[in-house]
Design an enzyme around this catalytic site. Sequence first.
Site, short mmCIF file in Angstrom:
data_model
loop_
_atom_site.label_atom_id
_atom_site.label_comp_id
_atom_site.label_asym_id
_atom_site.label_seq_id
_atom_site.Cartn_x
_atom_site.Cartn_y
_atom_site.Cartn_z
N HIS A 101 0.85 -1.19 0.00
CA HIS A 101 0.00 0.00 0.00
C HIS A 101 0.89 1.24 0.00
O HIS A 101 2.00 1.24 0.53
CB HIS A 101 -0.92 -0.01 1.21
CG HIS A 101 -2.07 -0.97 1.07
ND1 HIS A 101 -3.33 -0.57 0.74
CD2 HIS A 101 -2.12 -2.31 1.21
CE1 HIS A 101 -4.12 -1.61 0.68
NE2 HIS A 101 -3.41 -2.69 0.96
N GLU A 103 1.10 4.07 1.57
CA GLU A 103 1.65 4.61 2.81
C GLU A 103 2.86 3.80 3.28
O GLU A 103 3.85 4.37 3.76
CB GLU A 103 0.58 4.61 3.92
CG GLU A 103 -0.59 5.55 3.63
CD GLU A 103 -1.74 4.83 2.97
OE1 GLU A 103 -2.90 5.21 3.21
OE2 GLU A 103 -1.51 3.90 2.17
N ARG A 107 6.85 4.94 3.47
CA ARG A 107 7.61 4.87 4.72
C ARG A 107 8.87 4.03 4.56
O ARG A 107 9.94 4.38 5.06
CB ARG A 107 6.71 4.30 5.81
CG ARG A 107 7.37 4.27 7.19
CD ARG A 107 7.75 2.85 7.59
NE ARG A 107 8.26 2.78 8.95
CZ ARG A 107 8.42 1.65 9.61
NH1 ARG A 107 8.11 0.50 9.03
NH2 ARG A 107 8.92 1.64 10.83
N ARG A 108 8.79 2.90 3.86
CA ARG A 108 9.99 2.08 3.65
C ARG A 108 10.99 2.81 2.75
O ARG A 108 12.20 2.71 2.95
CB ARG A 108 9.61 0.73 3.04
CG ARG A 108 8.71 -0.11 3.94
CD ARG A 108 8.49 -1.51 3.40
NE ARG A 108 9.70 -2.33 3.54
CZ ARG A 108 10.03 -2.98 4.65
NH1 ARG A 108 9.27 -2.89 5.73
NH2 ARG A 108 11.12 -3.71 4.69
N CYS A 347 -3.39 0.66 7.49
CA CYS A 347 -2.50 1.82 7.49
C CYS A 347 -2.83 2.80 8.60
O CYS A 347 -1.95 3.50 9.09
CB CYS A 347 -2.55 2.51 6.12
SG CYS A 347 -1.63 1.62 4.85
N LYS A 350 -0.88 1.41 11.44
CA LYS A 350 0.56 1.60 11.26
C LYS A 350 0.97 3.05 11.49
O LYS A 350 2.00 3.33 12.13
CB LYS A 350 0.99 1.13 9.87
CG LYS A 350 0.92 -0.39 9.72
CD LYS A 350 1.45 -0.87 8.38
CE LYS A 350 1.45 -2.40 8.32
NZ LYS A 350 2.02 -2.92 7.06
N ARG A 353 1.07 3.66 15.13
CA ARG A 353 2.29 3.09 15.71
C ARG A 353 3.49 3.98 15.45
O ARG A 353 4.29 4.25 16.35
CB ARG A 353 2.52 1.69 15.14
CG ARG A 353 3.83 1.06 15.55
CD ARG A 353 4.01 -0.32 14.95
NE ARG A 353 5.36 -0.82 15.20
CZ ARG A 353 5.77 -2.04 14.89
NH1 ARG A 353 4.95 -2.89 14.31
NH2 ARG A 353 7.02 -2.42 15.14
#
Length: 550
Positions: A101, A103, A107-108, A347, A350, A353
């Site tokens: 996805h 998002e 982020r990665r 998401c 996440k 988090r």
Amino acid sequence: MVVIFDQDLSTSSTMWTPDEIAGLCYEHYRSRLPKQGKPEPNREWTLLAAVVKIQPLAGQACDCPDKQVQVTKEVVSMGTGTKCIGQSKMRKSGDILNDSHAEVIARRSFQRYLLHQLHLAATRKEDSIFIPGTQRGLWKLRPDLSFLFFSSHTPLAAPVCIPTSSARGFLFLRILTSTCHLLMIAILTGGDASIIPMLEFEDQPCYPVSRDWAHKPSMEASGNLEATEDKRNCEDPDSPMTKKMRLEPGTPDRKVTNGVAHHQSFGNQGSVPIPPSGSSSNVTSEELATVPGTAPSGPKVVDVYRTGAKCVPGEVGDSGKPGVAYHRVGLLRVKPGRGDRTCSMSCSDKLARWNVLGCQGSLLMHFLEEPVYLSAVVIGKCPYNQEAMQRALMRRCQNVSSLPKGFGVQEIKIQQSDLLFEQSRCAVQAKRADRTGRLVPCGAAISWSAVPEQPLDVTASGFPQGTTKKGIRSLQARSRISKVELFRSFQELLSSISEDKWPDSLRVRKLETYQEYKEAASAYQEAWSALRKQAFGSWIRNPPDYHQFK
């Protein structure tokens, strides 16, 4: 990009506007991402996410309140994508992307950017976003820098269809438009942030609700629908369910084109608040039916936008009741799969988090004195609710305490842009209103990082696009943002630093596997343990044998 704003740097609204962030990201998508991996015109759609660096230009005096400050805004990572793999396709070698996805891809990709910036700091070859910390081997973010997160849709919304409160099985899609048509879809796979109220109002389908109602202790959302099967039926214009679409009494006239009901009268998009609480006390349909003070006609809350994300095992679960009581809010959810259940958390979960643990992950915490947090989240034009976003990203965790030094629940700014992503589902649907055939999500995902070597990565089904079954085990069949490749980059960073300058967490004992390096980041693991115990106890975690690669 350089923009001039007022001097007050303590208020982020003086440094950027939501439309400026959205416009910057959309232009980056058009100019920097390749055609490969983008949706097929008039047939496919995708979602977009990015991390943007905000930095005042150097050498500016800050002692004059009336002085203008020049600010740079730079996209440092970007991701597109709508897919995740089922648990049966997960691999213990760490060479597949479980969640593609947008998002998560963004982020990665951001983690890849951070790794590169740490390498610059450690080798002192070029300027870096990091400066030395107070302890040996540790770095911290420059104090004048901040990062914000952009998503073209509420996290994460792959939309499908939903019945209204009195539709008796018929499907009803809302359309909202200003200068263009904005498709208001009612099932979103984004988890908690996607559960927002839907109003029945002729001229303005999404009219703002009184904040008196938003302050109720909680709300449970509505309806009874099997998301996966109805999603397929809704996307197929020839399906029996699509053919059954009927007008509700008292609603505006509309025409049905390609399985979508188009209203003939429209209003402006509104933001409909929703209660922030994650408790499960019941609010009756009668209590929600009429909201005073919103309009002379008294608009009704007839339903909620549904999320296709399923509650994780161990959570109380959705009620499944018809009407406004379908969902319970504040729960942990996993992304839906086609038959094969996924292990990917929504998401919304996440992002919540990351708002406590940071975006850097456990590996990079070995080199950081404190986490790298987002200062703001900007959402593109889409079904949106401020209260739901705040609840999903912050308020579920607001009582988490006893976190290690440097960790904390962040109060991030959340805003929405009025700019629509050109390859979102609603934008593509508006362009192809008179076309036949299914509109489907793009199967590819694109990763872009602000790094000098091979910044782009295009994947499908978790592997680089074009990978064959025979080639899966090869090095070429690894995404640059897969766990094993990010781990390899981390090891390269470690090898570029003399051992006497390593942080203490890497000097305690000899570490070999990915799992061992993760566990050795003690402060991060302590924070994650506290978050699970106090807020996210049902979080699905991969078994340790999926992290034993070297």
